[in-house]
Design a protein around this motif. Structure first.
Motif, mmCIF file in Angstrom:
data_model
loop_
_atom_site.group_PDB
_atom_site.id
_atom_site.type_symbol
_atom_site.label_atom_id
_atom_site.label_comp_id
_atom_site.label_asym_id
_atom_site.label_seq_id
_atom_site.Cartn_x
_atom_site.Cartn_y
_atom_site.Cartn_z
ATOM 1 N N GLN A 1 9.136 7.608 6.936
ATOM 2 C CA GLN A 1 10.477 7.236 6.674
ATOM 3 C C GLN A 1 10.985 7.640 5.237
ATOM 4 O OE1 GLN A 1 12.389 4.788 8.697
ATOM 5 N NE2 GLN A 1 13.922 4.755 7.247
ATOM 6 N N THR A 2 12.077 8.387 5.352
ATOM 7 C CA THR A 2 12.561 8.850 3.905
ATOM 8 C C THR A 2 13.184 7.718 3.126
ATOM 9 O OG1 THR A 2 14.935 9.355 4.826
ATOM 10 C CG2 THR A 2 13.419 11.285 4.869
ATOM 11 N N PRO A 3 13.006 7.752 1.851
ATOM 12 C CA PRO A 3 12.521 8.849 1.128
ATOM 13 C C PRO A 3 11.017 8.969 1.055
ATOM 14 C CG PRO A 3 13.052 6.929 -0.624
ATOM 15 C CD PRO A 3 13.568 6.636 0.999
ATOM 16 N N LEU A 4 10.788 10.466 0.810
ATOM 17 C CA LEU A 4 9.329 10.881 0.856
ATOM 18 C C LEU A 4 8.825 10.792 -0.573
ATOM 19 C CD1 LEU A 4 9.595 13.478 3.627
ATOM 20 C CD2 LEU A 4 8.904 11.183 4.028
ATOM 21 N N ARG A 5 7.650 10.195 -0.849
ATOM 22 C CA ARG A 5 7.057 10.165 -2.150
ATOM 23 C C ARG A 5 5.745 10.852 -2.088
ATOM 24 N NH1 ARG A 5 9.976 5.388 -1.558
ATOM 25 N NH2 ARG A 5 11.619 5.007 -3.173
ATOM 26 N N PHE A 6 5.472 11.914 -3.014
ATOM 27 C CA PHE A 6 4.136 12.511 -3.010
ATOM 28 C C PHE A 6 3.507 12.324 -4.249
ATOM 29 C CE2 PHE A 6 6.763 14.701 0.004
ATOM 30 C CZ PHE A 6 6.114 15.130 0.866
ATOM 31 N N ASP A 7 2.364 12.024 -4.171
ATOM 32 C CA ASP A 7 1.555 12.203 -5.461
ATOM 33 C C ASP A 7 0.049 12.673 -4.996
ATOM 34 O OD1 ASP A 7 0.320 10.231 -3.967
ATOM 35 O OD2 ASP A 7 0.683 8.713 -5.526
ATOM 36 N N THR A 8 -0.789 12.681 -6.026
ATOM 37 C CA THR A 8 -2.326 13.078 -5.731
ATOM 38 C C THR A 8 -3.492 12.569 -6.246
ATOM 39 O OG1 THR A 8 -1.414 15.559 -6.081
ATOM 40 C CG2 THR A 8 -3.789 15.264 -6.167
ATOM 41 N N LEU A 9 -4.428 12.363 -5.603
ATOM 42 C CA LEU A 9 -5.657 11.701 -5.986
ATOM 43 C C LEU A 9 -6.362 12.763 -6.492
ATOM 44 C CD1 LEU A 9 -6.030 8.939 -3.029
ATOM 45 C CD2 LEU A 9 -4.903 8.563 -5.266
ATOM 46 N N ILE A 10 -6.677 12.938 -7.892
ATOM 47 C CA ILE A 10 -7.396 14.052 -8.411
ATOM 48 C C ILE A 10 -8.826 14.012 -8.147
ATOM 49 C CG2 ILE A 10 -7.764 15.541 -10.465
ATOM 50 C CD1 ILE A 10 -5.085 14.547 -11.564
ATOM 51 N N GLY A 11 -9.274 15.133 -7.514
ATOM 52 C CA GLY A 11 -10.716 15.072 -7.179
ATOM 53 C C GLY A 11 -11.419 13.868 -6.455
ATOM 54 N N ALA A 12 -10.502 13.247 -5.420
ATOM 55 C CA ALA A 12 -11.127 11.992 -4.911
ATOM 56 C C ALA A 12 -11.850 12.452 -3.702
ATOM 57 C CB ALA A 12 -9.736 11.538 -4.152
ATOM 58 N N LEU A 13 -11.944 13.413 -3.162
ATOM 59 C CA LEU A 13 -12.831 14.009 -2.044
ATOM 60 C C LEU A 13 -13.883 14.759 -2.365
ATOM 61 C CD1 LEU A 13 -12.995 13.234 1.066
ATOM 62 C CD2 LEU A 13 -12.152 15.376 1.507
ATOM 63 N N PRO A 14 -15.447 14.159 -2.154
ATOM 64 C CA PRO A 14 -16.529 15.204 -2.480
ATOM 65 C C PRO A 14 -16.573 16.192 -1.093
ATOM 66 C CG PRO A 14 -16.964 12.850 -2.038
ATOM 67 C CD PRO A 14 -15.920 12.927 -2.092
ATOM 68 N N MET A 15 -16.511 17.294 -1.455
ATOM 69 C CA MET A 15 -16.724 18.428 -0.061
ATOM 70 C C MET A 15 -17.966 19.138 -0.203
ATOM 71 S SD MET A 15 -13.663 20.964 0.707
ATOM 72 C CE MET A 15 -13.658 22.298 1.925
ATOM 73 N N LEU A 16 -18.431 19.582 0.786
ATOM 74 C CA LEU A 16 -19.724 20.413 0.702
ATOM 75 C C LEU A 16 -19.083 22.072 0.740
ATOM 76 C CD1 LEU A 16 -21.877 18.481 3.244
ATOM 77 C CD2 LEU A 16 -22.195 18.656 0.515
ATOM 78 N N VAL A 17 -19.447 22.576 -0.154
ATOM 79 C CA VAL A 17 -19.114 24.273 0.002
ATOM 80 C C VAL A 17 -20.360 24.799 -0.225
ATOM 81 C CG1 VAL A 17 -16.727 23.723 -1.181
ATOM 82 C CG2 VAL A 17 -18.863 24.329 -2.765
#
Length: 305
Positions: free
Chosen positions: A285-301
Motif C-alpha cells: 500500500q502506498t506510500p512506500l517507505r524504504f530503509d536498510t538493516l545494515i549488515g543484517a544477513l550473514p551470507m556464505l561467499v
C-alpha cells in the motif's frame, strides 16, 4: 546426529528440472566430506507449512551452522526472511534466471561448482533492504516491470527461442498501453518528482557497467539506489535500451538515478500496488517507505584463500 547444515531446494526454480535431485546429493557429499552432516527440508513447505517451519527452527536451535538454498533470488529472499535475526549464514546454489545475489559477490554461477564450494566458504554480512517492512536483498520493482515478469512466468518452460519473440510482443503491447504515473519522492531529506512507467529501488546502488544484468560492487553500504525512466516518446526506446545495456545510463537525461539511505514514494492518493521483491510478487500500500538493516544477513561467499 545433529545436522550442521540445512539444505533447502526449490524444485520449481528455473534450472532445477535439468539437475533433478543430483545437485542436492552432490551438495550433501561435499558437506559430508568436510565433516558437516546435513538434512534436507522441502521448499516452499518450509516457509508455508507450520510443521516444516517448526522443523527448520528446531534444527537451527539445535546448532545448525549454515543453511544452503538451491534456487533463485526469490527463493533466497523467502528463506532469508525466516533467518533474519539469527546468526546462521545462508549459502546459495543458484538455480534462477538472473541469480543477482550470487552474481554480485562473485559466487560460482554454475550450480555444480556452487555446490562444490559450499564447504569452503567464509561469512560476509550483507544489508537487508525493506519496503513497508517487507525485506528484499536485490531490488524492488514497481509499475510496468511487474506485468513483464508475469508474462515471463506464464511463458516459463517453453524454451528460450520461443519465449523471446513472445516476450518482445508482450513488451511492445505493454509499452503502447501502460500509462505513465506521477510519483513524489523524498530521498533522505531531498524531494523529487518523477513521471514514469516503472521504478526500481535497489539494495545498495547499481554500478554503470555494460551487460544484461545490473551490477552491485558492494552489498553492505547501507544505501539504496532509486531508478526510473522519465516520460518520453516510444520511438526513443531502442536507443534508450542500448544506453542501459552499454552501462552509460548515468549520462542519459531520461534516466532518473539517486542514492540515499531512506526513501519515501508517494502517489496522488493511496494505492494498492503490486511490487516485485527479488522477483516475488508482493501486495503493498502506498506510500512506500524504504530503509536498510545494515549488515543484517550473514551470507556464505567464496573463500578468498
Amino acid at each position: 546426529m545433529t545436522a550442521a547444515a540445512i539444505i533447502i531446494a526449490n524444485a520449481r526454480a528455473g534450472q532445477a528440472e535439468r539437475h533433478g535431485d543430483s545437485l542436492a546429493v552432490q551438495l550433501t557429499q561435499h558437506l559430508q566430506a568436510a565433516g558437516l552432516a546435513s538434512i534436507a527440508l522441502p521448499f516452499p513447505a518450509v516457509a508455508t507449512d507450520p510443521e516444516q517451519r517448526a522443523a527448520l527452527f528446531s534444527h537451527l536451535d539445535a546448532g545448525a551452522r549454515r543453511v544452503v538454498v538451491l534456487g533463485g533470488d526469490g527463493t533466497v529472499r523467502t528463506i532469508a526472511r525466516l533467518l533474519l535475526g539469527r546468526p546462521v549464514p545462508i549459502g546459495i546454489v543458484p538455480l534462477g534466471t538472473a541469480n543477482l545475489l550470487a552474481r554480485d559477490p562473485g559466487l560460482p554461477l554454475a550450480p555444480t561448482q556452487a555446490a562444490a564450494v559450499q564447504a569452503s566458504t567464509r561469512v560476509h554480512h550483507i544489508d537487508v533492504a525493506r519496503c513497508n517492512g517487507e525485506p528484499f536483498l536485490c531490488a524492488a520493482l514497481f509499475g510496468m516491470a511487474t506485468d513483464l515478469a508475469r508474462a515471463r512466468e506464464a511463458a516459463r518452460g517453453i524454451g528460450t527461442w520461443r519465449m523471446l519473440p513472445r516476450m518482445l510482443r508482450k513488451a511492445y503491447w505493454i509499452l503502447k498501453r501502460y500509462p505513465f504515473h506521477s510519483v513524489r519522492l523524498r530521498l533522505d531529506d531531498a524531494p523529487a518528482t518523477l513521471r514514469t512507467r516503472a521504478l526500481m529501488v535497489s539494495n545498495n546502488p547499481l554500478q554503470p557497467q555494460a551487460g544484461l544484468h545490473p551490477v552491485r560492487t558492494a552489498l553492505n553500504t547501507g544505501r539504496l539506489g532509486v531508478y526510473g525512466v522519465r516520460e518520453g516518446p516510444l520511438y526513443d526506446l531502442p536507443r534508450l535500451a542500448l544506453t542501459l545495456l552499454a552501462g552509460t545510463w548515468p549520462r542519459e537525461p531520461r534516466v532518473f538515478h539517486r542514492v540515499c539511505e531512506r526513501a519515501h514514494i508517494h502517489t496522488s492518493r493511496p494505492l494498492r500496488t503490486t511490487a516485485l521483491l527479488d522477483g516475488e510478487r508482493v501486495q503493498l500500500q502506498t506510500p512506500l517507505r524504504f530503509d536498510t538493516l545494515i549488515g543484517a544477513l550473514p551470507m556464505l561467499v567464496a573463500d578468498a584463500g
